[in-house]
Design an enzyme around this catalytic site. Structure first.
Site, short mmCIF file in Angstrom:
data_model
loop_
_atom_site.label_atom_id
_atom_site.label_comp_id
_atom_site.label_asym_id
_atom_site.label_seq_id
_atom_site.Cartn_x
_atom_site.Cartn_y
_atom_site.Cartn_z
N GLU A 69 12.65 -8.20 -0.11
CA GLU A 69 11.05 -8.59 0.17
C GLU A 69 11.42 -9.73 1.28
O GLU A 69 11.99 -10.73 0.88
CB GLU A 69 10.26 -9.13 -0.88
CG GLU A 69 9.68 -7.59 -1.82
CD GLU A 69 8.98 -6.79 -1.03
OE1 GLU A 69 8.43 -7.19 0.24
OE2 GLU A 69 8.76 -5.81 -1.48
N CYS A 82 4.65 -15.94 1.80
CA CYS A 82 4.97 -14.76 2.81
C CYS A 82 3.84 -13.76 3.27
O CYS A 82 3.69 -13.24 4.22
CB CYS A 82 6.04 -13.93 2.04
SG CYS A 82 5.45 -13.38 0.43
N GLU A 137 7.92 -15.79 12.54
CA GLU A 137 7.36 -16.38 11.29
C GLU A 137 7.66 -17.50 11.20
O GLU A 137 9.08 -18.22 11.41
CB GLU A 137 8.06 -15.78 10.29
CG GLU A 137 7.39 -16.09 8.76
CD GLU A 137 8.20 -15.74 7.41
OE1 GLU A 137 9.55 -15.55 7.62
OE2 GLU A 137 7.47 -15.24 6.49
P1 NAP Z 1 16.24 -17.78 2.59
O1 NAP Z 1 17.09 -19.04 3.37
O2 NAP Z 1 16.54 -16.35 3.11
O3 NAP Z 1 16.70 -17.88 1.14
C1 NAP Z 1 16.27 -17.12 0.06
C2 NAP Z 1 17.41 -16.95 -1.06
O4 NAP Z 1 18.70 -16.48 -0.62
C3 NAP Z 1 17.83 -18.52 -1.68
O5 NAP Z 1 18.30 -18.33 -3.06
C4 NAP Z 1 19.25 -18.76 -0.72
O6 NAP Z 1 19.85 -19.84 -1.43
C5 NAP Z 1 19.91 -17.42 -0.66
N1 NAP Z 1 20.73 -17.27 0.29
C6 NAP Z 1 21.26 -17.82 1.44
N2 NAP Z 1 22.19 -17.49 2.05
C7 NAP Z 1 22.55 -16.57 1.31
C8 NAP Z 1 23.92 -15.52 1.74
N3 NAP Z 1 24.57 -15.93 2.50
N4 NAP Z 1 24.10 -14.83 0.69
C9 NAP Z 1 23.25 -14.50 -0.38
N5 NAP Z 1 22.01 -15.46 -0.56
C10 NAP Z 1 21.80 -16.32 0.20
O7 NAP Z 1 14.67 -17.81 2.34
P2 NAP Z 1 13.94 -19.21 2.05
O8 NAP Z 1 14.02 -20.23 3.07
O9 NAP Z 1 14.13 -19.50 0.59
O10 NAP Z 1 12.50 -18.52 1.81
C11 NAP Z 1 11.60 -18.18 2.62
C12 NAP Z 1 11.76 -16.97 3.34
O11 NAP Z 1 11.30 -15.97 2.12
C13 NAP Z 1 10.32 -16.47 4.07
O12 NAP Z 1 10.99 -15.80 5.47
C14 NAP Z 1 9.50 -15.82 3.57
O13 NAP Z 1 8.44 -14.86 4.30
C15 NAP Z 1 10.31 -15.09 2.55
N6 NAP Z 1 9.46 -14.73 1.47
C16 NAP Z 1 9.03 -13.36 1.03
C17 NAP Z 1 8.29 -12.91 0.14
C18 NAP Z 1 8.23 -11.39 0.08
O14 NAP Z 1 7.68 -10.95 -1.05
N7 NAP Z 1 8.15 -10.56 1.09
C19 NAP Z 1 7.98 -13.78 -0.91
C20 NAP Z 1 8.31 -15.19 -0.66
C21 NAP Z 1 9.13 -15.47 0.23
P3 NAP Z 1 19.74 -21.09 -0.87
O15 NAP Z 1 18.32 -21.78 -0.92
O16 NAP Z 1 20.48 -21.94 -2.18
O17 NAP Z 1 20.29 -21.50 0.28
#
Ligand code: NAP
Length: 483
Positions: A248, A282, A385
């Site tokens: 997601e 999101c 985004e």
């Molecule tokens: P993100 O940077 O992609 O991080 C999401 C998760 O992935 C975190 O736990 C992060 O860990 C981990 N991660 C980072 N690099 C990774 C890697 N190389 N391998 C595996 N895992 C890794 O996203 P975010 O900034 O936390 O969240 C914002 C994004 O989430 C936005 O794009 C938003 O639209 C999306 N979102 C989508 C939904 C939906 O249901 N569609 C709901 C909520 C949010 P660390 O944080 O520890 O680096």
């Protein structure tokens, strides 16, 4: 020095990690606590513990699973104010929003306490006489759950609860920015009666723990919520490793306002879904697609509503909009306002860093919600985004153009329309290319017992939540019996 918050592996809180501070984005002087930074060796321990626990857990009675989930849900609901306050303190949404999210997490566990009693199969006649065919659902094994910072308790809850309900074991890696709510949830789960190894928490960096998790051969499936870039890399690793995967990701959600909309309602739902929770949802509306006849009145209405909002410390009563979650996110939000300006759009309101308005004197990552007008569909502000309190208005001639602009995006999570026309509402529900469609409601704000998810670049794999969660957290078996 506060007590360190440790990783939970094989039923024990594991000492010996390096620790990182969890900071309050409303007040940078406030350290919420010290949280463990796991490493790949600990992730391996957690996966092995989960693998060892799987045979017994997956064949355990559904009553024991249901009781444990119900107990977890009850404790979350009983402690919703405390958990919601912690959540607001670490993520920055207002206390009311934090309590709402904690409540939702409790309701999700309660819902899946019931769902595990209702997992049905099918009996189908064979095309060959004298043979019976049964289709049943079985757990898939050890699931790795990777969650983002913007819903620090609800998203872990909506992945953990169905995973456990249907007999899987879990390794959770929460976002490094907000470990507090996930740790509190793990502590509740640790006292729920679930056997050692069934649920494990490994906090730490995505590039370390997340990366090791998606590559670990003991993980059968990965459920990820986060950004598109990270999601794509995870999908590739899962295909390589032959793992089931569910993503997601981001959104660029459209909110259409037609000439015949109730103006006051349209303004309110747009302000709610674009700017509340600091726009860090999101499902937030970031493209306001407005027909000519109502455009100017709508823009004036939104500006007036924004002028009355209080920006400030998430925990202070009366705050409408809390801080942005981090320095990096604040810089991204501000830079997109400049990008919009440089490409010819007009910043009608906000868009700058501000001091706290609600009296605590705190120093945090506060930003005035930005309303941008005179923007066009091809500008970056309407294609990428932002993930902050920034929304842009696109003026269109009529419904047909509004629908075309709605679908002119790589994303497809949530789409909304404000109209009094049954004809246009019905057409929009059918033709908006999004996983969720709202009529006269904000694009953000969904129920916990129905499917959640998007299309196109926003999502990949089966839906989350509600009864549809079983598509991801179970695998189907077809059995033939000679009578
Ligand atoms: P993100 O940077 O992609 O991080 C999401 C998760 O992935 C975190 O736990 C992060 O860990 C981990 N991660 C980072 N690099 C990774 C890697 N190389 N391998 C595996 N895992 C890794 O996203 P975010 O900034 O936390 O969240 C914002 C994004 O989430 C936005 O794009 C938003 O639209 C999306 N979102 C989508 C939904 C939906 O249901 N569609 C709901 C909520 C949010 P660390 O944080 O520890 O680096």
């Amino acid at each position: 020095m506060s007590t360190p918050h440790l990783n939970f592996i094989n039923g024990e809180w594991l000492a010996g990690n390096t620790l990182a501070p969890n900071l309050n984005p409303s007040n940078l002087a406030d350290v919420i606590g010290e949280y463990a930074q796991g490493d790949a060796a600990q992730l391996d321990l957690a996966v092995r513990a989960a693998e060892a626990a799987f045979p017994a857990w997956s064949t355990s009675g559904i009553q024991a699973r249901s009781d444990a989930l119900d107990k977890i849900g009850s404790e979350i609901l009983a402690r919703r104010e405390e958990l919601g306050t912690l959540l607001s303190r670490e993520e920055g949404k207002t206390r009311a929003e934090g309590i709402g999210e904690a409540t939702r997490a409790g309701q999700i566990f309660k819902f899946f306490a019931g769902e595990c009693l209702r997992l049905a199969g099918e009996t189908i006649p064979s095309v060959r006489p004298g043979i019976g065919v049964e289709v049943t659902r079985e757990p898939i094994g050890v699931v790795g759950l990777i969650t983002p910072w913007n819903f620090p308790i609800a998203i872990p809850a909506w992945k953990i609860a169905p995973a456990l309900a249907f007999g899987n074991c879990v390794v959770l890696k929460p976002a490094d920015l907000v470990p507090g709510s996930a740790w509190a949830l793990a502590e509740i789960i640790s006292r729920s009666g679930i056997p050692a190894g069934v649920f494990n928490l490994v906090m730490g960096r995505g590039s370390v723990i997340g990366d090791a998790l998606v590559k670990h051969p003991g993980i059968a499936a990965v459920s990820f919520t986060g950004s598109v870039g990270v999601g794509r890399r995870i999908a590739e690793a899962c295909v390589q490793g032959h793992k089931k995967v569910q993503l997601e990701m981001g959104g660029k959600n459209p909110q259409v306002i037609l000439d015949d909309a109730n103006l006051q309602q349209a303004v309110e739902l747009s302000v709610q879904s674009a700017f509340f929770s600091t726009g860090q949802r999101c499902t937030a509306s970031s493209r306001l697609i407005v027909t000519e006849g109502i455009h100017d009145a709508f823009v004036e209405g939104v500006k007036a509503r924004l002028a009355g909002l209080k920006i400030g410390d998430a925990l202070t009563a009366g705050t409408d909009i809390g801080p942005v979650v981090s320095q990096a996110q604040l810089e991204q939000d501000l830079s997109y306002v400049e990008i919009a300006r440089s490409q010819g759009a007009t910043v009608q309101a906000g868009g700058q860093r501000v001091a706290c308005h609600t009296g605590s004197g705190a120093d945090g990552f506060f930003m005035a919600p930005a309303l941008i007008t005179d923007s066009t569909p091809e500008q970056r502000i309407n294609r990428e985004e932002v993930f902050g309190p920034v929304a842009s208005v696109i003026r269109v001639k009529n419904y047909e153009e509004a629908l075309a602009v709605t679908n002119d995006t790589e994303f497809g999570l949530s789409a909304g329309i404000a109209t009094q026309s049954l004809k246009h509402a019905t057409h929009f529900k059918r033709h908006a290319q999004a996983g969720m469609v709202m009529v006269n409601l904000p694009t953000a704000g969904v129920d916990y017992h129905v499917p959640f998810g998007g299309r196109k670049g926003s999502s990949y794999g089966p839906r989350e939540q509600g009864r549809y969660a079983q598509e991801f957290y179970t695998t189907v078996k077809t059995a033939y019996t000679l009578a």
